[in-house]
Design an enzyme around this catalytic site. Structure first.
Site, PDB file in Angstrom:
ATOM      1  N   THR A 165     -55.783 -60.001  14.688  1.00 25.06           N
ATOM      2  CA  THR A 165     -55.199 -60.245  13.217  1.00 25.06           C
ATOM      3  C   THR A 165     -54.654 -61.769  13.258  1.00 25.06           C
ATOM      4  O   THR A 165     -53.942 -62.064  12.223  1.00 25.06           O
ATOM      5  CB  THR A 165     -54.121 -59.231  12.788  1.00 25.06           C
ATOM      6  OG1 THR A 165     -53.055 -59.176  13.839  1.00 25.06           O
ATOM      7  CG2 THR A 165     -54.845 -58.018  12.759  1.00 25.06           C
ATOM      8  N   HIS A 180     -47.349 -65.857  19.577  1.00 24.15           N
ATOM      9  CA  HIS A 180     -48.122 -65.290  20.643  1.00 24.15           C
ATOM     10  C   HIS A 180     -48.599 -66.158  21.960  1.00 24.15           C
ATOM     11  O   HIS A 180     -48.428 -65.729  22.920  1.00 24.15           O
ATOM     12  CB  HIS A 180     -49.539 -64.933  19.821  1.00 24.15           C
ATOM     13  CG  HIS A 180     -49.389 -63.688  19.027  1.00 24.15           C
ATOM     14  ND1 HIS A 180     -50.549 -62.838  18.917  1.00 24.15           N
ATOM     15  CD2 HIS A 180     -48.490 -63.232  18.054  1.00 24.15           C
ATOM     16  CE1 HIS A 180     -49.963 -61.889  18.118  1.00 24.15           C
ATOM     17  NE2 HIS A 180     -48.655 -61.859  17.693  1.00 24.15           N
ATOM     18  N   ASP A 181     -48.449 -67.638  21.505  1.00 28.61           N
ATOM     19  CA  ASP A 181     -48.805 -68.241  22.654  1.00 28.61           C
ATOM     20  C   ASP A 181     -47.583 -68.452  23.523  1.00 28.61           C
ATOM     21  O   ASP A 181     -47.886 -68.241  24.934  1.00 28.61           O
ATOM     22  CB  ASP A 181     -49.024 -69.758  21.965  1.00 28.61           C
ATOM     23  CG  ASP A 181     -49.402 -70.641  23.249  1.00 28.61           C
ATOM     24  OD1 ASP A 181     -50.066 -70.321  24.342  1.00 28.61           O
ATOM     25  OD2 ASP A 181     -49.131 -71.754  23.305  1.00 28.61           O
ATOM     26  N   PRO A 232     -44.501 -57.394  22.009  1.00 25.19           N
ATOM     27  CA  PRO A 232     -44.133 -55.800  21.657  1.00 25.19           C
ATOM     28  C   PRO A 232     -44.859 -55.399  20.606  1.00 25.19           C
ATOM     29  O   PRO A 232     -45.166 -55.953  19.609  1.00 25.19           O
ATOM     30  CB  PRO A 232     -42.532 -56.168  21.258  1.00 25.19           C
ATOM     31  CG  PRO A 232     -42.414 -57.555  21.420  1.00 25.19           C
ATOM     32  CD  PRO A 232     -43.367 -58.195  21.987  1.00 25.19           C
ATOM     33  N   ASP A 248     -42.696 -59.617   3.461  1.00 24.51           N
ATOM     34  CA  ASP A 248     -41.464 -59.773   2.620  1.00 24.51           C
ATOM     35  C   ASP A 248     -41.803 -59.451   1.176  1.00 24.51           C
ATOM     36  O   ASP A 248     -42.279 -60.502   0.505  1.00 24.51           O
ATOM     37  CB  ASP A 248     -40.938 -61.106   3.174  1.00 24.51           C
ATOM     38  CG  ASP A 248     -39.619 -61.491   2.108  1.00 24.51           C
ATOM     39  OD1 ASP A 248     -39.156 -60.216   1.364  1.00 24.51           O
ATOM     40  OD2 ASP A 248     -39.100 -62.499   1.979  1.00 24.51           O
ATOM     41  N   ASP A 283     -37.111 -67.866   3.518  1.00 22.02           N
ATOM     42  CA  ASP A 283     -35.875 -67.902   3.341  1.00 22.02           C
ATOM     43  C   ASP A 283     -35.154 -66.313   4.034  1.00 22.02           C
ATOM     44  O   ASP A 283     -35.812 -65.880   4.773  1.00 22.02           O
ATOM     45  CB  ASP A 283     -35.865 -67.810   1.611  1.00 22.02           C
ATOM     46  CG  ASP A 283     -36.735 -66.705   1.344  1.00 22.02           C
ATOM     47  OD1 ASP A 283     -36.944 -65.517   2.104  1.00 22.02           O
ATOM     48  OD2 ASP A 283     -36.728 -66.430   0.256  1.00 22.02           O
ATOM     49  N   THR A 323     -40.502 -63.287   7.179  1.00 26.83           N
ATOM     50  CA  THR A 323     -40.094 -63.653   5.602  1.00 26.83           C
ATOM     51  C   THR A 323     -41.460 -64.122   5.008  1.00 26.83           C
ATOM     52  O   THR A 323     -41.521 -64.576   3.751  1.00 26.83           O
ATOM     53  CB  THR A 323     -39.364 -64.875   5.651  1.00 26.83           C
ATOM     54  OG1 THR A 323     -38.773 -65.015   4.430  1.00 26.83           O
ATOM     55  CG2 THR A 323     -39.599 -65.848   6.324  1.00 26.83           C
ATOM     56  N   ARG A 373     -47.067 -67.679  13.599  1.00 26.69           N
ATOM     57  CA  ARG A 373     -47.296 -66.616  14.410  1.00 26.69           C
ATOM     58  C   ARG A 373     -47.941 -66.905  15.682  1.00 26.69           C
ATOM     59  O   ARG A 373     -47.961 -66.325  16.816  1.00 26.69           O
ATOM     60  CB  ARG A 373     -48.215 -65.442  13.727  1.00 26.69           C
ATOM     61  CG  ARG A 373     -48.255 -64.142  14.491  1.00 26.69           C
ATOM     62  CD  ARG A 373     -48.828 -63.093  13.570  1.00 26.69           C
ATOM     63  NE  ARG A 373     -48.957 -61.556  14.330  1.00 26.69           N
ATOM     64  CZ  ARG A 373     -49.998 -60.964  14.348  1.00 26.69           C
ATOM     65  NH1 ARG A 373     -51.148 -61.459  13.727  1.00 26.69           N
ATOM     66  NH2 ARG A 373     -49.962 -59.882  15.085  1.00 26.69           N
ATOM     67  N   THR A 419     -39.918 -62.541  -1.650  1.00 27.53           N
ATOM     68  CA  THR A 419     -40.116 -63.737  -1.562  1.00 27.53           C
ATOM     69  C   THR A 419     -41.431 -64.013  -0.754  1.00 27.53           C
ATOM     70  O   THR A 419     -41.154 -64.767   0.241  1.00 27.53           O
ATOM     71  CB  THR A 419     -39.232 -64.706  -1.573  1.00 27.53           C
ATOM     72  OG1 THR A 419     -38.556 -64.371  -0.294  1.00 27.53           O
ATOM     73  CG2 THR A 419     -38.223 -64.733  -2.842  1.00 27.53           C
TER      74      THR A 419
HETATM   75  C1  HEM Z   1     -40.254 -58.967  17.722  1.00 22.32           C
HETATM   76  C2  HEM Z   1     -41.108 -58.661  17.686  1.00 22.32           C
HETATM   77  C3  HEM Z   1     -42.428 -58.632  16.834  1.00 22.32           C
HETATM   78  C4  HEM Z   1     -43.280 -57.700  16.570  1.00 22.32           C
HETATM   79  C5  HEM Z   1     -43.177 -56.316  17.068  1.00 22.32           C
HETATM   80  C6  HEM Z   1     -44.288 -58.410  15.667  1.00 22.32           C
HETATM   81  C7  HEM Z   1     -45.440 -57.722  15.013  1.00 22.32           C
HETATM   82  C8  HEM Z   1     -46.204 -58.177  13.930  1.00 22.32           C
HETATM   83  C9  HEM Z   1     -46.974 -57.450  13.279  1.00 22.32           C
HETATM   84  C10 HEM Z   1     -47.936 -56.263  13.819  1.00 22.32           C
HETATM   85  C11 HEM Z   1     -47.698 -58.550  12.188  1.00 22.32           C
HETATM   86  C12 HEM Z   1     -48.930 -57.921  11.380  1.00 22.32           C
HETATM   87  C13 HEM Z   1     -50.233 -58.292  12.066  1.00 22.32           C
HETATM   88  C14 HEM Z   1     -51.362 -57.678  11.136  1.00 22.32           C
HETATM   89  O1  HEM Z   1     -51.248 -56.507  11.011  1.00 22.32           O
HETATM   90  O2  HEM Z   1     -52.141 -58.568  10.620  1.00 22.32           O
HETATM   91  C15 HEM Z   1     -46.943 -59.669  12.498  1.00 22.32           C
HETATM   92  C16 HEM Z   1     -47.296 -60.602  11.548  1.00 22.32           C
HETATM   93  C17 HEM Z   1     -46.332 -61.929  11.811  1.00 22.32           C
HETATM   94  N1  HEM Z   1     -45.533 -62.184  12.553  1.00 22.32           N
HETATM   95 FE1  HEM Z   1     -44.676 -61.038  13.817  1.00 22.32          FE
HETATM   96  N2  HEM Z   1     -43.879 -59.810  15.379  1.00 22.32           N
HETATM   97  C18 HEM Z   1     -42.867 -59.945  16.102  1.00 22.32           C
HETATM   98  C19 HEM Z   1     -42.241 -61.161  16.363  1.00 22.32           C
HETATM   99  C20 HEM Z   1     -42.589 -62.338  15.643  1.00 22.32           C
HETATM  100  C21 HEM Z   1     -42.030 -63.621  15.940  1.00 22.32           C
HETATM  101  C22 HEM Z   1     -40.914 -64.148  17.141  1.00 22.32           C
HETATM  102  C23 HEM Z   1     -42.427 -64.603  15.185  1.00 22.32           C
HETATM  103  C24 HEM Z   1     -42.479 -66.017  14.872  1.00 22.32           C
HETATM  104  C25 HEM Z   1     -41.349 -66.628  15.188  1.00 22.32           C
HETATM  105  C26 HEM Z   1     -43.507 -63.772  14.203  1.00 22.32           C
HETATM  106  C27 HEM Z   1     -44.231 -64.071  13.086  1.00 22.32           C
HETATM  107  C28 HEM Z   1     -45.096 -63.455  12.420  1.00 22.32           C
HETATM  108  C29 HEM Z   1     -45.594 -63.908  11.164  1.00 22.32           C
HETATM  109  C30 HEM Z   1     -45.353 -65.453  10.603  1.00 22.32           C
HETATM  110  C31 HEM Z   1     -46.542 -62.813  10.769  1.00 22.32           C
HETATM  111  C32 HEM Z   1     -47.621 -63.337   9.471  1.00 22.32           C
HETATM  112  C33 HEM Z   1     -48.794 -63.692  10.026  1.00 22.32           C
HETATM  113  C34 HEM Z   1     -50.033 -63.878   8.913  1.00 22.32           C
HETATM  114  O3  HEM Z   1     -49.707 -63.653   7.770  1.00 22.32           O
HETATM  115  O4  HEM Z   1     -51.136 -64.002   9.387  1.00 22.32           O
HETATM  116  N3  HEM Z   1     -43.480 -62.275  14.411  1.00 22.32           N
HETATM  117  N4  HEM Z   1     -45.948 -59.671  13.479  1.00 22.32           N
END
Ligand code: HEM
Ligand SMILES: *[C@@H]1O[C@H](CO)[C@@H](O)[C@H](O)[C@H]1NC(C)=O
Ligand SMILES: *[C@@H]1O[C@H](CO)[C@@H](O)[C@H](O)[C@H]1NC(C)=O
Ligand SMILES: *[C@@H]1O[C@H](CO)[C@@H](O)[C@H](O)[C@H]1NC(C)=O
Ligand SMILES: CC(=O)N[C@H]1CO[C@H](CO)[C@@H](O)[C@@H]1O
Length: 355
Positions: A105, A75-76, A175, A251, A259, A206, A71, A254
Site C-alpha cells: 500500500t 517504512h524505510d 507493527p 483523519d 495539523d 493526520t 510514510r 482535516t
Molecule cells: C505506530 C505504528 C504505525 C502503524 C501500525 C501504522 C499503520 C498504517 C497503516 C495500516 C496505514 C494504511 C495503509 C493502507 O491501508 O493503505 C498507514 C498509513 C499511513 N501511515 Fe502509518 N502506521 C504507523 C506509524 C506511522 C508513522 C511513524 C508514520 C510517519 C511518521 C506513518 C505515516 C503514515 C502515513 C502518512 C499514511 C498514509 C499513507 C498514504 O496515504 O499513502 N505511520 N499507516
C-alpha cells in the site's frame, strides 16, 4: 529561474519562521555519528532547494504524494535502518522489501518522485553526492511543511544500503494496525523510541489514506465498542463488508492538512486503526494525546524531535554503505547488469564474426 528563487525564498521564510516560533532553541536529539546539519552545504549547496522546489510543484498537483512520502520514510527507517533499502527492486532470486505485504500500500507516486529527484540531483551535483536515503529524508521533511505542518532542520549524510530486508524482517519491524499500545511500545522500544515518540509519530496519520482491510476487523462481525457509532456507520459506507479494497481518509476532520486534528479524532473515538485509538485509552499515552489535541505547537515540537530521531535509526555513514546511482538497484547489481550487457554485446559480435 524565478521559480527556483521563489522556492528558495519560501524555504528561507520557513526556516526563519521556525526560528522565531521556537524562541528556545529547537530541541534536537543527539546526532548520529557522521550526520550533520548542512551536510551538503559545500558538496551540493542547491540540494535542499532542488528537493523543495520539485515537491512544491508535485504536491501542488497531488496532495496525496505528501502522505505517501511521509510514510515511505517511516517504512524505510523502521526496517533495517534509514538506508533507502525500501527502494530496492527485487532480483530474480530475492524478493525485496517492496514485495512484503505492508509495502503493497505504499504509493507508486512516492517511488517515482524519489527517482525523479535522483535524476535532478545527479544533473546538479553528480551521481555520487546525494544519497537516496537523504533524498527520502528530505522529501518527508518537505512533505510535512507542504501539507501545512512544521519545517525542521534535518541532519544529513546518510549512505545507502546495498541489500534489502526479508519479508519476515519487514513484518516483524512494522507493527500491525491491530496492535495495542503495549505491543507498539515494545516494537518502538527496540528502536529506542518511547511513548512520546509513539504518540507524536502516529500523528502523521493526520494525512493520507487507508484501505478497508487495514481497519475493517473493527467493523465486522461487530463494531469495536471503543469506536464512535456514527463513525462506524460512516466507515461502513466505504467498506460495506470485510475485505473490500476501497480507501478512506486517516483523519476525518482535516484529511489533507498536517495539523493536530488527528488527536481530536482520537478524543472523539474516531481514530481509524486500533493502533491509533488505543493511544487514547492507555494511561501512559492518553495524557500525551490530550495535550496534543489542545496544543498544536506541542505536537509539532514533539513530532520534529521524534521524526529527526526516527531518521537516525541505524544509519550508515562515513565508509559504510554506498551512494546508489539508481535508487532501485544496488551499485553492484547495476555494475553486474552493465557487465552482463557487455558480455552479451561481445557474444553477439563474436556470433556475427562466425557467421
Ligand atoms: C505506530 C505504528 C504505525 C502503524 C501500525 C501504522 C499503520 C498504517 C497503516 C495500516 C496505514 C494504511 C495503509 C493502507 O491501508 O493503505 C498507514 C498509513 C499511513 N501511515 Fe502509518 N502506521 C504507523 C506509524 C506511522 C508513522 C511513524 C508514520 C510517519 C511518521 C506513518 C505515516 C503514515 C502515513 C502518512 C499514511 C498514509 C499513507 C498514504 O496515504 O499513502 N505511520 N499507516
Ligand atoms: C496486546 O496484544 C498482545 C498481542 O496480541 C497480547 O498478547 C496482549 O495480551 C495485549 N495486551 C493488552 C493489554 O491488551
Ligand atoms: C498502557 O501501556 C503500558 C505500557 O505498555 C502498559 O504497561 C499498561 O498496562 C497499559 N495500560 C492499559 C490501561 O492498557
Ligand atoms: C480491487 O481493486 C482492483 C484494482 O484497483 C479492481 O480491479 C477490483 O475490481 C477491486 N475489487 C473490488 C472487490 O472492489
Ligand atoms: C507486490 C507489490 O505490490 N509491490 C510493490 C511495492 O511498491 C512499489 C511501489 O508502489 C511497486 O512498484 C511494487 O510493485
Amino acid at each position: 529561474g524565478v521559480r527556483r528563487f521563489a522556492a528558495a525564498g519560501l524555504l528561507l521564510l520557513a526556516a526563519a519562521a521556525a526560528l522565531v516560533c521556537s524562541s528556545a532553541a529547537a530541541r534536537m536529539p543527539p546526532l548520529a555519528k557522521g550526520l550533520s546539519l548542512g551536510y551538503y552545504d559545500e558538496r551540493c549547496p542547491q540540494a535542499e532547494a532542488v528537493v523543495f522546489e520539485f515537491l512544491q510543484d508535485a504536491i501542488g498537483k497531488d496532495v496525496g504524494l505528501a502522505a505517501a512520502l511521509i510514510r515511505l520514510h517511516f517504512h524505510d527507517c523502521f526496517v533495517q535502518g534509514c538506508d533507502a533499502s525500501i527502494l530496492l527492486d527485487s532480483t530474480p532470486t530475492e524478493k525485496s522489501e517492496k514485495l512484503a505485504p505492508p509495502n503493497k500500500t505504499l504509493r507508486k507516486s512516492a517511488f517515482d518522485a524519489i527517482d525523479d529527484l535522483r535524476d535532478l540531483l545527479d544533473r546538479e551535483c553528480g551521481d555520487t553526492v546525494v544519497s537516496c536515503s537523504d533524498i527520502v529524508t528530505l522529501a518527508a521533511r518537505d512533505s510535512v511543511l507542504l501539507a501545512g505542518g512544521p519545517w525542521y532542520d534535518v541532519p544529513l549524510g546518510r549512505h545507502d544500503g546495498s541489500s534489502f530486508a526479508s519479508e519476515d524482517a519487514v513484518l516483524s519491524a512494522l507493527p500491525s494496525p491491530d496492535s495495542n499500545v503495549t505491543t507498539l511500545l515494545e516494537a518502538l522500544g527496540k528502536l529506542k523510541l518511547d511513548a512520546h515518540d509513539l504518540v507524536a509519530l502516529s500523528g502523521a496519520h493526520t494525512v493520507g489514506i487507508a484501505h478497508c482491510t487495514s481497519f475493517d476487523k473493527r467493523l465486522f462481525p461487530q463494531v469495536d465498542p471503543t469506536m464512535d457509532k456514527w463513525f462506524a456507520g460512516h466507515l461502513k459506507v466505504t467498506c460495506p463488508v470485510l475485505n473490500t479494497n476501497d480507501t478512506t481518509v486517516n483523519d476525518i476532520r482535516t484529511p489533507n492538512t498536517f495539523d493536530n486534528k488527528y488527536y481530536v479524532d482520537l478524543q472523539n473515538r474516531q481514530g481509524l486503526f486500533t493502533s491509533d485509538q488505543g493511544l487514547f485509552f492507555n494511561a501512559t499515552t492518553k495524557p500525551i494525546v490530550t495535550k496534543f489535541a489542545v496544543d498544536q505547537s506541542a505536537f509539532f515540537d514533539q513530532y520534529v524531535y521524534s521524526v529527526v530521531k526516527m531518521g537516525m535509526i541505524e544509519v550508515l555513514t562515513g565508509s559504510q554503505g554506498q551512494i546508489r546511482k539508481r535508487c532501485s538497484v544496488s551499485n553492484a547489481a547495476a555494475a553486474g547488469d552493465r557487465a552482463w550487457s557487455v558480455v552479451e554485446t561481445v557474444a553477439e559480435a563474436a556470433e556475427s564474426l562466425v557467421l
